[in-house]
Structures are given as structure tokens and as C-alpha cells.
Design a protein around this motif. Sequence first.
Motif, PDB file in Angstrom:
ATOM      1  N   PHE A  65      79.019  90.724 -38.701  1.00  0.00           N
ATOM      2  CA  PHE A  65      77.923  89.777 -38.879  1.00  0.00           C
ATOM      3  C   PHE A  65      77.165  89.485 -37.592  1.00  0.00           C
ATOM      4  O   PHE A  65      76.023  89.037 -37.646  1.00  0.00           O
ATOM      5  CB  PHE A  65      78.475  88.461 -39.449  1.00  0.00           C
ATOM      6  CG  PHE A  65      77.438  87.606 -40.114  1.00  0.00           C
ATOM      7  CD1 PHE A  65      76.974  87.912 -41.380  1.00  0.00           C
ATOM      8  CD2 PHE A  65      76.920  86.502 -39.478  1.00  0.00           C
ATOM      9  CE1 PHE A  65      76.020  87.132 -42.000  1.00  0.00           C
ATOM     10  CE2 PHE A  65      75.959  85.707 -40.090  1.00  0.00           C
ATOM     11  CZ  PHE A  65      75.504  86.032 -41.353  1.00  0.00           C
ATOM     12  N   VAL A  66      77.781  89.727 -36.448  1.00  0.00           N
ATOM     13  CA  VAL A  66      77.145  89.413 -35.172  1.00  0.00           C
ATOM     14  C   VAL A  66      76.832  90.681 -34.380  1.00  0.00           C
ATOM     15  O   VAL A  66      75.683  90.954 -34.025  1.00  0.00           O
ATOM     16  CB  VAL A  66      78.030  88.456 -34.336  1.00  0.00           C
ATOM     17  CG1 VAL A  66      77.382  88.166 -33.000  1.00  0.00           C
ATOM     18  CG2 VAL A  66      78.287  87.162 -35.095  1.00  0.00           C
ATOM     19  N   VAL A  67      77.870  91.469 -34.104  1.00  0.00           N
ATOM     20  CA  VAL A  67      77.699  92.615 -33.211  1.00  0.00           C
ATOM     21  C   VAL A  67      76.877  93.718 -33.863  1.00  0.00           C
ATOM     22  O   VAL A  67      75.918  94.234 -33.270  1.00  0.00           O
ATOM     23  CB  VAL A  67      79.079  93.131 -32.761  1.00  0.00           C
ATOM     24  CG1 VAL A  67      78.921  94.360 -31.874  1.00  0.00           C
ATOM     25  CG2 VAL A  67      79.833  92.039 -32.024  1.00  0.00           C
ATOM     26  N   THR A  68      77.236  94.098 -35.095  1.00  0.00           N
ATOM     27  CA  THR A  68      76.557  95.232 -35.728  1.00  0.00           C
ATOM     28  C   THR A  68      75.065  94.987 -35.945  1.00  0.00           C
ATOM     29  O   THR A  68      74.246  95.840 -35.564  1.00  0.00           O
ATOM     30  CB  THR A  68      77.247  95.559 -37.063  1.00  0.00           C
ATOM     31  OG1 THR A  68      78.627  95.853 -36.810  1.00  0.00           O
ATOM     32  CG2 THR A  68      76.593  96.758 -37.730  1.00  0.00           C
ATOM     33  N   PRO A  69      74.625  93.859 -36.536  1.00  0.00           N
ATOM     34  CA  PRO A  69      73.170  93.655 -36.666  1.00  0.00           C
ATOM     35  C   PRO A  69      72.454  93.585 -35.322  1.00  0.00           C
ATOM     36  O   PRO A  69      71.329  94.075 -35.191  1.00  0.00           O
ATOM     37  CB  PRO A  69      73.064  92.330 -37.424  1.00  0.00           C
ATOM     38  CG  PRO A  69      74.364  92.162 -38.103  1.00  0.00           C
ATOM     39  CD  PRO A  69      75.369  92.765 -37.198  1.00  0.00           C
ATOM     40  N   LEU A  70      73.105  92.982 -34.316  1.00  0.00           N
ATOM     41  CA  LEU A  70      72.462  92.884 -33.004  1.00  0.00           C
ATOM     42  C   LEU A  70      72.266  94.256 -32.381  1.00  0.00           C
ATOM     43  O   LEU A  70      71.186  94.578 -31.854  1.00  0.00           O
ATOM     44  CB  LEU A  70      73.307  91.989 -32.095  1.00  0.00           C
ATOM     45  CG  LEU A  70      72.736  91.687 -30.706  1.00  0.00           C
ATOM     46  CD1 LEU A  70      71.396  90.971 -30.848  1.00  0.00           C
ATOM     47  CD2 LEU A  70      73.720  90.860 -29.899  1.00  0.00           C
TER      48      LEU A  70
ATOM     49  N   ILE B 277      67.570  95.153 -42.323  1.00  0.00           N
ATOM     50  CA  ILE B 277      68.732  94.556 -41.656  1.00  0.00           C
ATOM     51  C   ILE B 277      68.704  93.034 -41.778  1.00  0.00           C
ATOM     52  O   ILE B 277      69.722  92.389 -42.063  1.00  0.00           O
ATOM     53  CB  ILE B 277      68.770  94.987 -40.178  1.00  0.00           C
ATOM     54  CG1 ILE B 277      69.047  96.488 -40.075  1.00  0.00           C
ATOM     55  CG2 ILE B 277      69.840  94.214 -39.418  1.00  0.00           C
ATOM     56  CD1 ILE B 277      68.938  97.018 -38.668  1.00  0.00           C
ATOM     57  N   ALA B 278      67.522  92.453 -41.578  1.00  0.00           N
ATOM     58  CA  ALA B 278      67.425  90.994 -41.562  1.00  0.00           C
ATOM     59  C   ALA B 278      67.551  90.383 -42.949  1.00  0.00           C
ATOM     60  O   ALA B 278      68.194  89.334 -43.113  1.00  0.00           O
ATOM     61  CB  ALA B 278      66.098  90.574 -40.913  1.00  0.00           C
ATOM     62  N   PHE B 279      66.959  91.038 -43.954  1.00  0.00           N
ATOM     63  CA  PHE B 279      66.875  90.401 -45.276  1.00  0.00           C
ATOM     64  C   PHE B 279      67.800  91.008 -46.323  1.00  0.00           C
ATOM     65  O   PHE B 279      67.906  90.473 -47.424  1.00  0.00           O
ATOM     66  CB  PHE B 279      65.430  90.461 -45.789  1.00  0.00           C
ATOM     67  CG  PHE B 279      64.454  89.735 -44.910  1.00  0.00           C
ATOM     68  CD1 PHE B 279      64.444  88.353 -44.850  1.00  0.00           C
ATOM     69  CD2 PHE B 279      63.557  90.435 -44.117  1.00  0.00           C
ATOM     70  CE1 PHE B 279      63.551  87.677 -44.045  1.00  0.00           C
ATOM     71  CE2 PHE B 279      62.669  89.768 -43.294  1.00  0.00           C
ATOM     72  CZ  PHE B 279      62.659  88.389 -43.250  1.00  0.00           C
ATOM     73  N   VAL B 280      68.456  92.128 -45.997  1.00  0.00           N
ATOM     74  CA  VAL B 280      69.363  92.762 -46.956  1.00  0.00           C
ATOM     75  C   VAL B 280      70.769  92.857 -46.388  1.00  0.00           C
ATOM     76  O   VAL B 280      71.738  92.381 -46.989  1.00  0.00           O
ATOM     77  CB  VAL B 280      68.844  94.156 -47.374  1.00  0.00           C
ATOM     78  CG1 VAL B 280      69.844  94.833 -48.320  1.00  0.00           C
ATOM     79  CG2 VAL B 280      67.489  94.055 -48.035  1.00  0.00           C
ATOM     80  N   PHE B 281      70.883  93.485 -45.208  1.00  0.00           N
ATOM     81  CA  PHE B 281      72.210  93.738 -44.650  1.00  0.00           C
ATOM     82  C   PHE B 281      72.936  92.439 -44.302  1.00  0.00           C
ATOM     83  O   PHE B 281      74.095  92.231 -44.689  1.00  0.00           O
ATOM     84  CB  PHE B 281      72.079  94.634 -43.410  1.00  0.00           C
ATOM     85  CG  PHE B 281      73.378  94.927 -42.740  1.00  0.00           C
ATOM     86  CD1 PHE B 281      74.263  95.853 -43.276  1.00  0.00           C
ATOM     87  CD2 PHE B 281      73.750  94.268 -41.568  1.00  0.00           C
ATOM     88  CE1 PHE B 281      75.474  96.121 -42.656  1.00  0.00           C
ATOM     89  CE2 PHE B 281      74.953  94.526 -40.952  1.00  0.00           C
ATOM     90  CZ  PHE B 281      75.816  95.462 -41.498  1.00  0.00           C
ATOM     91  N   ILE B 282      72.277  91.568 -43.558  1.00  0.00           N
ATOM     92  CA  ILE B 282      72.937  90.328 -43.121  1.00  0.00           C
ATOM     93  C   ILE B 282      73.306  89.423 -44.305  1.00  0.00           C
ATOM     94  O   ILE B 282      74.433  88.908 -44.365  1.00  0.00           O
ATOM     95  CB  ILE B 282      72.051  89.595 -42.096  1.00  0.00           C
ATOM     96  CG1 ILE B 282      71.953  90.414 -40.810  1.00  0.00           C
ATOM     97  CG2 ILE B 282      72.604  88.206 -41.789  1.00  0.00           C
ATOM     98  CD1 ILE B 282      71.072  89.794 -39.744  1.00  0.00           C
TER      99      ILE B 282
END
Length: 337
Positions: free
Chosen positions: A281-286, A313-318
Motif C-alpha cells: 500500500f505504501v512502497v509499491t504505489p510510490l 494506480i491512484a484510482f484502481v490499484f490503491i
Amino acid sequence: GVAAAAILAALSLSLGIPALPSLVLAAAAFVDAFVAAAALRGRALAPPRPGARRSALRRRGALLARLFREDRVRRLMDASGMYMPVEYFYGVAGRSALSGAIIGAAALGAVGLLGRYPPLASAAMAASGALLGLAVGAAAPYAYISYRSSSRSSRIEQDLSTWAAAMMAYVSSGVPFPEALRRSVAALRTGPLRRELERALRDSEVLGQDLRTSLLATAQRSPSQLLREIIVGLMDALDSGKDLQEYFRESLTYILNTRRNYLRKLVNDVSLAAELFVALFVVTPLLLAIMLAVMGSMSVGAQPYYAELLAVIAFVFIPLVGIGYLLLVDSIYPRWW
């Protein structure tokens, strides 16, 4: 079965399939739906002849028949605290399966139409959505009562130490066992353990049932293995004339040790879930956002493409990772509704 046959016949005729093959497909859909419904009811279509091999239709419904057997469903409903007729569950499962099939067919069919796929491909997508929705809708009520059963088991085991301590205190002061049981139930907080023990007392005092029999019935319908062990051991102690104060002291020690091991395992599982949360939730999206931003700045012509990936990434993955993490934590330490 009639609804499935009518839907498939209308779909086949709309695709230009001749009437006779459409009728054959509709008949096959009717038979499949009838077998599935019979399996959901937990009953066979007909008693097998001695030495006869099971037909393909009977083999197809065998899995559902084992999963939705009446005795299995009744046991799960008793464990989950839903004291309702089994027919009510079958009715809910049937309506849920039909709703899931309609929603799945409509969703994937709309995707096929909006994507301007060929009619046959759109029909195949709608049929796949109907089958997927049928499976999810049929399994949803079963998963719900299984989840309620697991939650009630955890809540019962939380209150077991309080009940065992109260019983030890009352029997050590010379209170007879039925009166000690009544006082210990009154000392419990409102929850599934108190309701189960109150039901046992009601069966004994109002309906005239033997207290031993009512307690054994409580153990049989309880979702908690620990409560079953305590009650069965209590019946053995009563039959053998063992000191109840010593028995409840040993039971309280056993309950606390079991609870301590459970909490130790819970801490380990939650720490692992926290590490997964940081990684996913933190490292991978960043890292993905930084990589896409750098790659987008290096190739001007592909900037819209990278911008779309950032939006995904912002609206689906997270959000999906967040929902998955909530489900993971809920499976480790369930929330009780």
C-alpha cells in the motif's frame, strides 16, 4: 429451469440460430437448471438402480448436493444462531443465484454491446456472466452463514473464561450445580454464550428437559470446539462425582492457555499483515508512480500513456489493495456485527 430455458431460447433465436437447435439448447438449459435446483435442495432426482452407473447429470449435481445437504445446512444455521427453517435458506440461495445470474449476464452483455463486439461474442460474454453470477449468488448465503458461525465461535470463546471463573466461585461456596449455572449465566454479558446457556436453562426449567440433556444439546449445536470440550468434560465430572471446583479450575487454566496461544498467533498474523500493508500500500504505489513519472518525462510522446497508468494506480490499484487489506485483517480478527 423454465426461466433458464426461456432465456437461452430467446438468446439463440435472436442470434439467428434455427428453431430446432434453439429448442435443443433450451431443453438442455432446463435440465441443467433442474439438476442444480435439486442439488441445492439436497435431494437426488431419483433413487439409483442397483448396479447402475450414475448419469452425467447426477455426477454434475453431486458436489452441490454434498455442499448444500440439509443436515449440513441445518448444522451451520444452528451454529450461526439463525434458528430458521432450512427451506428459508434454500429460498434465499435460489433468489440470490437468480439475481447473480441476471446481474452477471447484464453486466458482461453490456460490456460486449458497448465494446461493439460481434453478436456471438456478446452472447458468449453474457452467458459467461450469467454462469459466474449464478455461482457467486448461490455461494453467497452459504459463505454468510459460515462467516457468522466463525464469528460466534470467537465470541463464545471470549466469554468462556468469565463463565468458568464464575462457576468455580459458586460451586466452591457450596451452591448446587443448577443454581450455580443460573447465577453464572446471569453474570455473563449479553452474547452468544449467554444465549446458548439461557436456552439450556429454559429447556430444563420450562420444557421439563433434563439439564444434562439440554447442556449436551448446547454442545452439539455450538460452533465452538472449546465449549464442546468443556461441556462434555463437565458431564463426565458430574457422572464420576469429581470435585466441580477442581474441574472448573483446570478448565479455566486450559481456557486461559488456549486464549494466550491464540493471542500470540494473532499478534504474529497482525504484524505480518502490517508488513504486507507497508509493502503493497505504501512502497509499491510510490515506486510505480516515481518510475512512471521519470519515464514520462524522458519520452514526451508517451506522456498521455503514462498519465493513464498513474490514474490507474491512484484510482484502481490503491483502492483495491486497501479493500484487500481490510478483508485480510477481517479474516485474521473478524469484526462482529
